[in-house]
Design a protein around this motif. Structure first.
Motif, short mmCIF file in Angstrom:
data_model
loop_
_atom_site.label_atom_id
_atom_site.label_comp_id
_atom_site.label_asym_id
_atom_site.label_seq_id
_atom_site.Cartn_x
_atom_site.Cartn_y
_atom_site.Cartn_z
N ALA A 1 27.09 -54.96 -39.86
CA ALA A 1 27.31 -53.42 -39.86
C ALA A 1 28.23 -53.10 -38.86
O ALA A 1 28.56 -53.66 -37.83
N LEU A 2 28.68 -51.83 -39.04
CA LEU A 2 29.62 -51.08 -38.05
C LEU A 2 29.14 -49.75 -38.01
O LEU A 2 28.86 -49.02 -39.18
N LEU A 3 28.78 -49.21 -36.78
CA LEU A 3 28.54 -47.72 -36.66
C LEU A 3 29.43 -46.98 -35.70
O LEU A 3 29.60 -47.67 -34.46
N GLY A 4 29.85 -45.91 -36.03
CA GLY A 4 30.88 -45.42 -35.09
C GLY A 4 30.50 -44.11 -34.68
O GLY A 4 29.73 -43.33 -35.21
N HIS A 5 30.99 -43.56 -33.58
CA HIS A 5 30.60 -42.42 -32.82
C HIS A 5 31.51 -41.69 -31.95
O HIS A 5 32.27 -42.15 -31.21
N ASN A 6 31.79 -40.33 -32.10
CA ASN A 6 32.61 -39.54 -31.30
C ASN A 6 31.77 -38.34 -30.79
O ASN A 6 30.93 -37.73 -31.51
N ARG A 7 31.65 -38.77 -29.47
CA ARG A 7 30.82 -37.68 -28.74
C ARG A 7 31.19 -36.29 -28.33
O ARG A 7 32.35 -36.36 -27.57
N LEU A 8 30.75 -35.14 -28.47
CA LEU A 8 30.73 -33.94 -27.80
C LEU A 8 29.52 -33.89 -26.76
O LEU A 8 28.47 -33.75 -27.21
N SER A 9 29.78 -34.00 -25.61
CA SER A 9 28.72 -33.99 -24.36
C SER A 9 28.07 -32.79 -24.28
O SER A 9 28.96 -31.76 -23.97
N ILE A 10 26.68 -32.59 -24.64
CA ILE A 10 26.12 -31.38 -24.39
C ILE A 10 24.85 -31.55 -23.40
O ILE A 10 24.55 -30.69 -22.44
N VAL A 11 24.14 -32.54 -23.59
CA VAL A 11 22.92 -32.83 -22.79
C VAL A 11 22.98 -34.23 -22.10
O VAL A 11 23.53 -35.35 -22.74
N ASP A 12 23.02 -34.40 -20.99
CA ASP A 12 22.96 -35.44 -20.12
C ASP A 12 24.56 -36.17 -20.31
O ASP A 12 24.85 -37.01 -21.22
N LEU A 13 25.46 -35.60 -19.52
CA LEU A 13 26.82 -35.74 -19.60
C LEU A 13 27.38 -37.05 -19.15
O LEU A 13 28.35 -37.60 -19.24
#
Length: 630
Positions: free
Chosen positions: A44-56
């Motif tokens: 498996a490969l899981l990707g994520h781009n974060r827009l920080s909103i809660v707990d930066l």
């Protein structure tokens, strides 16, 4: 609010698939510009781009893996009641290392399994990979605020992404345009959740979850509206309950570790959200779109009135015919959508980004409280016809653009359609008549009309037809048009939009009320306007409703029509075997001589599709698309 993607290959991950996931994340950078990472194991490969909103803090970055290294989550959205759920889990002895809702969601899934979906309130699409069982659990929020695209390939591979620009990077097959999707775009100005602009790509439906293994894929619903169970409650008691839920929803949704503002259109819904938010957050700022070219529908004065009464900061953004230049940039990332409010939605979030990361909106108010007066109009005009009158009404609608039928169609309004054609005829009265369909579309095939199926499904289990009318709106136009439009336009500017009216507790309650309880005096959204009168002068809510849009119907007669004519004559859609250019030119010429909103919607949909073909399908640089033709 972020971008998620992933690739699971039960035969073993290949280096090329890692590259595809990386490219997919890059194509969705704008959805999460603060941090990007890929989890990988043998399958498996899981990707994520974060827009920080809660707990930066970096401790809340994703992908996030459980303490036992068995489960890994990628999550797009917000869980508004995560603090309460966190305390429940802590009482069970579950430790936490961050302050994020992501860690709460992951631990809650480990503790409760699929039942976690009944415990969370929010907007979300997320995937949890079980490394031990080699299974995927994926879910989407109740109303479809957060998108989820996926591909299942020969039982050995499964991939997913937050939007079209992400999923196409994971597709190994040739991308073929789906004519059914084009028909839906021209007919209803958006593409249904059960259809995609590209064949083979699918979208998870709202309020659904999926369990995917090497051998199987199971899709189930975990929530639905229940209009069957009614309660006997007077207007004032109902109002107090709605007000309580709405206040709690707004209070929860104002929580963030980044600046929060509010969209104010000057209409009932956004004005009430703004009013309540201003009581809970004293320094709130409201932002409004103004369309000086359309003074009849320009809501600037109404919005300024609200802002002045509430004594809050107010910013106004003006749009004119040059706003068409936003379209190439927007459409280069998404499925085509011809809701003209996409442009002001993009412009207002672009402006908001200078000062805010989170904005509250009034989306969902009409669907929850029976807006547009349609339920009231239907109740006041019960069906009095028969199979013959229904056939006549449907024939007039389907052939509205043929000379012999034009006069009769001009006399049809919602009241007459309800009375002599019934609900089915009302949903047939969209944009695309049979005569225009035959001339415009090169492909001659049977085109499915999703609204008819939604109505059939609703009537199968909802006894009250006014409730069925509301149910169809929640299931069709709300997720596929309004929420898709807002997610697409706001995330392109790295803005998270939150819709307090879509706290599911609200519609769970209002669905138990009949139309007489919601609007005892037959006033549009009466219960909501009564709440609004507790914050703003009552007479404000008697002002006529105005649309959050742009006067495209006027622009098409001039500059935008010239753009459409130029693109049509270039022949790209014709060469792909989709549109007949002669029919488009004829439709535009007729429209300029005798404009109609119905044909204007079709022409604007074609303009959107022509631009989308260039910037998305053919990958032309949106910055080099010239729309200053005149």
């Amino acid at each position: 609010m972020c971008a998620i993607n992933g690739y699971v290959n039960w035969s073993g991950i290949k280096p090329l698939e890692y590259d595809c996931v990386s490219l997919s994340l890059k194509a969705m950078t704008y959805r999460g510009p603060d941090y990007s990472e890929i989890y990988s194991d043998n399958f498996a490969l899981l990707g994520h781009n974060r827009l920080s909103i809660v707990d930066l803090n970096a401790r809340s970055n994703q992908p996030m893996t459980s303490t036992n290294n068995r489960f890994t989550i990628v999550f797009n959205g917000e869980i508004y009641n995560y603090k309460v759920l966190r305390e429940e889990l802590k009482l069970k002895g579950i430790p936490f290392i961050s302050e994020s809702d992501t860690e709460v969601l992951l631990n809650a899934y480990i503790e409760f399994g699929v039942n976690v979906l009944s415990k969370i309130r929010g907007m979300f699409s997320f995937v949890i990979w079980d490394k031990k069982e080699k299974k995927i659990f994926a879910a989407r929020d109740r109303f479809g605020e957060k998108p989820f695209y996926y591909l299942r390939r020969n039982k050995k591979e499964f991939c997913f992404a937050s939007n079209l620009s992400g999923i196409v990077q994971l597709a190994k097959e040739e991308l073929v345009i789906n004519n059914q999707a084009v028909h839906e775009l021209l007919n209803q100005q958006y593409i249904d959740v059960n259809t995609c602009i590209y064949k083979g790509i699918k979208k998870m439906a709202p309020s659904s979850y999926m369990i995917i293994s090497e051998d199987d894929i199971v899709i189930n619903k975990y929530w639905d509206l229940n209009y069957k169970e009614k309660i006997d409650l007077d207007f004032n008691s109902s109002k107090l309950k709605v007000k309580e839920i709405l206040n709690n929803a707004i209070e929860e949704q104002l929580e963030a570790d980044v600046p929060v503002g509010v969209f104010l259109s000057g209409g009932t819904d956004s004005s009430i959200i703004t009013a309540i938010a201003s009581k809970k957050k004293k320094d709130i700022t409201a932002i409004t779109i103004s369309t000086p070219d359309d003074k009849v529908n320009d809501e600037k004065e109404h919005a300024a009135y609200v802002a002045n009464k509430l004594k809050i900061n107010h910013k106004v953004i003006e749009l004119n015919k040059d706003c068409v230049n936003y379209l190439p940039h927007i459409l280069s990332t998404i499925e085509p959508i011809a809701d003209a409010s996409l442009i002001p939605s993009f412009a207002i979030t672009q402006s908001a980004k200078k000062d805010f990361t989170v904005m509250l909106s009034g989306d969902g108010g009409d669907e929850v409280f029976g807006g547009y007066k349609m339920p009231i109009t239907f109740k006041d005009n019960p069906f009095k016809g028969n199979s013959i009158t229904t056939a006549i009404v449907n024939s007039v609608i389907k052939n509205a653009d043929r000379p012999v039928y034009k006069y009769f169609f001009s006399k049809l309004n919602s009241k007459r359609i309800f009375k002599w054609g019934g609900l089915s005829s009302y949903y047939n009265n969209l944009s695309l008549s049979k005569s225009i369909e035959k001339t415009l579309l090169k492909e001659k095939q049977f085109f499915f009309r999703p609204q008819n199926q939604y109505l059939k499904d609703s009537l199968n289990y909802i006894k009250n037809k006014e409730d069925a009318l509301l149910h169809v709106g929640v299931k069709s136009k709300l997720p596929n048009d309004f929420l898709f439009k807002m997610d697409s336009s706001s995330m392109l500017n790295s803005i998270e939009t939150r819709a307090p009216f879509l706290d599911y507790r609200l519609i769970d309650f209002t669905s138990k009320l009949n139309i007489n309880q919601l609007s005892p005096n037959k006033l549009d959204k009466e219960i909501l306007k009564s709440i609004g009168s507790d914050y703003l002068p009552k007479e404000f809510f008697n002002l006529p409703k105005k649309g959050f849009s742009i006067p495209y119907y006027s622009y098409l007669k001039k500059e935008w029509g010239t753009i459409l004519l130029t693109y049509t004559r270039e022949g790209i859609s014709a060469d792909l075997g989709i549109l007949n250019p002669d029919a488009v030119v004829k439709l535009l010429e007729d429209y300029k001589l005798k404009p109609s909103f119905r044909v204007g919607r079709i022409l604007y949909s074609i303009l959107v599709f022509e631009i989308w073909l260039r910037v998305f399908h053919l990958k032309m640089d949106p910055n080099k698309i010239n729309l200053n033709i005149v």
